[in-house]
Design a protein around this motif. Sequence first.
Motif, short mmCIF file in Angstrom:
data_model
loop_
_atom_site.label_atom_id
_atom_site.label_comp_id
_atom_site.label_asym_id
_atom_site.label_seq_id
_atom_site.Cartn_x
_atom_site.Cartn_y
_atom_site.Cartn_z
N CYS A 169 -2.04 52.02 19.25
CA CYS A 169 -1.97 50.84 18.23
C CYS A 169 -1.76 49.78 19.22
O CYS A 169 -1.16 49.49 20.38
N SER A 170 -2.37 48.44 18.83
CA SER A 170 -2.36 47.54 19.54
C SER A 170 -2.54 46.09 18.44
O SER A 170 -3.25 46.39 17.56
N VAL A 171 -2.03 45.28 18.88
CA VAL A 171 -2.12 43.96 18.11
C VAL A 171 -2.56 43.01 19.01
O VAL A 171 -1.91 42.55 20.19
N ARG A 172 -3.60 42.21 19.10
CA ARG A 172 -3.88 41.21 20.12
C ARG A 172 -4.60 40.08 19.67
O ARG A 172 -5.11 40.21 18.51
N CYS A 173 -4.61 39.09 20.51
CA CYS A 173 -5.69 37.80 20.15
C CYS A 173 -6.82 38.34 20.80
O CYS A 173 -6.80 38.77 22.04
N ASP A 174 -8.12 37.86 20.18
CA ASP A 174 -9.18 38.06 20.80
C ASP A 174 -9.41 37.06 21.93
O ASP A 174 -9.85 36.09 21.84
N GLN A 175 -9.05 37.27 23.10
CA GLN A 175 -9.09 36.48 24.04
C GLN A 175 -10.56 36.21 24.53
O GLN A 175 -10.91 34.99 24.85
N GLU A 176 -11.43 37.23 24.59
CA GLU A 176 -12.58 37.06 24.77
C GLU A 176 -13.55 35.82 24.05
O GLU A 176 -14.18 35.11 24.54
N GLU A 177 -13.06 36.31 22.78
CA GLU A 177 -13.82 35.15 21.66
C GLU A 177 -13.33 33.75 22.14
O GLU A 177 -13.89 33.12 21.93
N GLY A 178 -12.06 33.86 22.16
CA GLY A 178 -11.50 32.56 22.55
C GLY A 178 -12.03 31.60 23.77
O GLY A 178 -12.41 30.57 23.57
N GLU A 179 -12.39 32.39 24.76
CA GLU A 179 -12.98 31.79 25.83
C GLU A 179 -14.23 31.75 25.84
O GLU A 179 -14.91 30.48 25.95
N ARG A 180 -15.02 32.10 24.77
CA ARG A 180 -16.20 32.08 24.32
C ARG A 180 -16.50 30.59 23.67
O ARG A 180 -17.46 29.97 24.02
N TRP A 181 -15.53 30.35 22.81
CA TRP A 181 -15.44 29.28 22.05
C TRP A 181 -15.30 28.12 22.95
O TRP A 181 -16.06 26.92 22.98
N LEU A 182 -14.38 28.17 24.07
CA LEU A 182 -14.07 27.04 25.08
C LEU A 182 -15.35 27.00 25.92
O LEU A 182 -15.83 25.73 26.01
N VAL A 183 -16.18 28.08 26.11
CA VAL A 183 -17.01 27.72 27.06
C VAL A 183 -18.34 27.13 26.33
O VAL A 183 -18.81 26.29 26.61
N ASP A 184 -18.44 27.63 25.08
CA ASP A 184 -19.57 27.00 24.30
C ASP A 184 -19.30 25.47 24.20
O ASP A 184 -20.18 24.83 24.21
N GLU A 185 -18.07 25.23 23.63
CA GLU A 185 -17.97 23.63 23.45
C GLU A 185 -18.10 22.93 24.72
O GLU A 185 -18.86 21.85 24.69
N LEU A 186 -17.58 23.33 25.77
CA LEU A 186 -17.81 22.67 26.98
C LEU A 186 -19.19 22.51 27.39
O LEU A 186 -19.58 21.33 27.76
N VAL A 187 -19.96 23.56 27.24
CA VAL A 187 -21.58 23.70 27.93
C VAL A 187 -22.23 22.63 26.92
O VAL A 187 -22.88 21.66 27.22
N ARG A 188 -21.89 22.64 25.66
CA ARG A 188 -22.57 22.03 24.57
C ARG A 188 -22.27 20.52 24.58
O ARG A 188 -22.98 19.51 24.36
N ALA A 189 -21.04 20.05 25.31
CA ALA A 189 -20.70 18.67 25.57
C ALA A 189 -21.40 18.23 26.97
O ALA A 189 -20.93 17.15 27.53
N GLY A 190 -22.08 19.17 27.52
CA GLY A 190 -22.92 18.70 28.87
C GLY A 190 -22.07 19.20 30.09
O GLY A 190 -22.71 18.86 31.21
N HIS A 191 -21.13 19.94 30.04
CA HIS A 191 -20.66 20.28 31.41
C HIS A 191 -21.58 21.35 32.01
O HIS A 191 -22.02 22.15 31.16
N ARG A 192 -21.68 21.26 33.23
CA ARG A 192 -22.56 22.33 33.84
C ARG A 192 -21.97 23.13 35.31
O ARG A 192 -22.24 24.20 35.47
#
Lengths: 351, 351
Positions: A169-192
């Motif tokens: 049994c486990s309860v977790r926050c989806d860490q990978e999804e979260g990181e994905r969002w962060l990366v997406d946002e950063l890249v779309r804002a122009g970070h390379r």
Amino acid sequence: MSKRPKTANNTGMTGRKRATSYDVAKAAGVSQSAVSRVFQDGASASKAMRDRVVAAANKLGYRPNAIARGLITQRSNMVAVVISKLTNLYYPEVLEQLTQRFSEQGIRVLLFALEHEGDADKVVDQMLQYRVDGILTAAMFTPGQMKTIDNAHIPVVFYNRTLKNHQVCSVRCDQEEGERWLVDELVRAGHRTFGIIEGPADSVVASERKMGALNELANMGITDITIVSGEYGYETGRECFSRLMARRGSAPDAVIAASDAMAIGCIDEAREGYALKVPDDISIVGFDGVGPARFAAYDVTTIRQPVKRMAQSAASMLIERIENPDLSPEKRAFSGTLIRGSSARLRSADE
Amino acid sequence: MSKRPKTANNTGMTGRKRATSYDVAKAAGVSQSAVSRVFQDGASASKAMRDRVVAAANKLGYRPNAIARGLITQRSNMVAVVISKLTNLYYPEVLEQLTQRFSEQGIRVLLFALEHEGDADKVVDQMLQYRVDGILTAAMFTPGQMKTIDNAHIPVVFYNRTLKNHQVCSVRCDQEEGERWLVDELVRAGHRTFGIIEGPADSVVASERKMGALNELANMGITDITIVSGEYGYETGRECFSRLMARRGSAPDAVIAASDAMAIGCIDEAREGYALKVPDDISIVGFDGVGPARFAAYDVTTIRQPVKRMAQSAASMLIERIENPDLSPEKRAFSGTLIRGSSARLRSADE
DNA sequence: TTGAAAGCGTTACCAG
DNA sequence: CTGGTAACGCTTTCAA
């Protein structure tokens, strides 16, 4: 008159020993079983009897002995809560929610605080000796430890962790999804160009976060990535940022830190050690959404975990398993929330 | 062959029930008492016997039942730790130290987390039912609650609190002394007008701090003092600072906050809401010396409590009382350390 | 050193 | 609804 060999302190309650159901029974002129029933939930006792017993009990300061009860019912009404680094900024809130939720259900929390995630060996033994009804852990167990626990038929719920090759049994926050969002946002804002501040090696959470970020960076075609690693925490964050700069020679567009505390450390080091403006010169993001991340001087862009819901969910899941041991394992994953703080240059939300 | 009525699962360990000392005894071909002695400390058992028993125990996965042991020895080897607001930034460190120290001594921690300091009523009952050997509390008890606990002869140690009209054990940081130092330093550095951000009304610590500051301000002949109050915590700190400004019309020379978290809130509000430079335009000091107070963006001038020593001292004090219930009450007061951060204009240390 | 037997304070079961 | 009695799993005399 009871045939039972009397206890030592029946000579007038002057002794140091606490009153037992026998003492109450005698004082109330009823049987011991009657007293027992009065203090149970689904009791069958007449009002008259109940009143007499309660009166006698109050006079004697009687309280049912939960230890003795546990012995006969095979239920201690205690759960073990295992937490690795209590000073982690993140765990206190978890712990508070958990104890509150358990306490509502009449369950007591036996706390096991580990120095490191790997220290679980001694405590597993303790938990079993104390016959806890269940285990809620925010630290990893080895397969051997899991086997020991399974043999004892004690339900376990993992918090933000899971065990490979093992149905749990486990309860977790989806860490990978979260990181994905962060990366997406950063890249779309122009970070390379990116720096990644990785958490401690023995933390599953840390490695999930790193992998989540790396995978998504790869998806987005980003290749300029520098990774440095250290423990969680503020001081390490500062030091990691220095190492990052030393390794790269110049600042990356963005830094992805494994926790808010590390992100805050990075921000301070960027400002003080390298005169960088955040977020104008560099974007820095964290993870967790804990209290200090909201301090105005940092206002960290981060993924906030729904701690309250997660903790309550975990507690409920464990309680269900205690009540019904045959329930099959279940994994619950919660999505975090992107917090658009001011430590990163993102596009505005409605773009 | 034992005369004891056999348990239900003697038919080959296939059942769900855990192995008992009887099972081990049978498997090892010795008496149950022998098994018991092997798992005790001052045991008298021959090496041969010990080996056979240990082997059998390992095969069966036997662990002594701490609940049953507690019933007969009248010692649960559990202590209750009561903490009011776990998310207080300050308590996690205390709790970590406490559990560590207790755990070294083979004592388990039963955690009671209160929402507010006044919520102790239900938990006192729980602690007594579970027959904890001692209580360590960072929350206040009412006289009635103390009487209940005393009647049960359970030793209590108060952490940063004490009970008037009642001889109790306590470990505390000298809050008044700390505030005195802060005030002295501020006044000697030329500050003349003061704001005081008071903590919550139900917190003894908060009122000690306020009184400490007020007394010393009076001693120093300072009369321009404005007091506002609220809960502990960052948000409240910000809000209190606003109220302070509204009440005074202009900024005081210095603000004395009841905690670091509140001080940090004040700093942010002073900077963002009133464009004040800290410490050039205003000095802001806190109390505790917790982690975030060291973040570079704040670097709070504060009194650091020697948490580690205090917690260890408290744990030892309680353990002593458990082992020797007749020890007389004792109060230990620790001095804090003045941290010369950059949130206040003080004279340099060697002046 | 070892084993038998008596509790520790409950709950559970079973007649009345 | 009520009381008697057998567990629960251990530690602790007390003899052997």
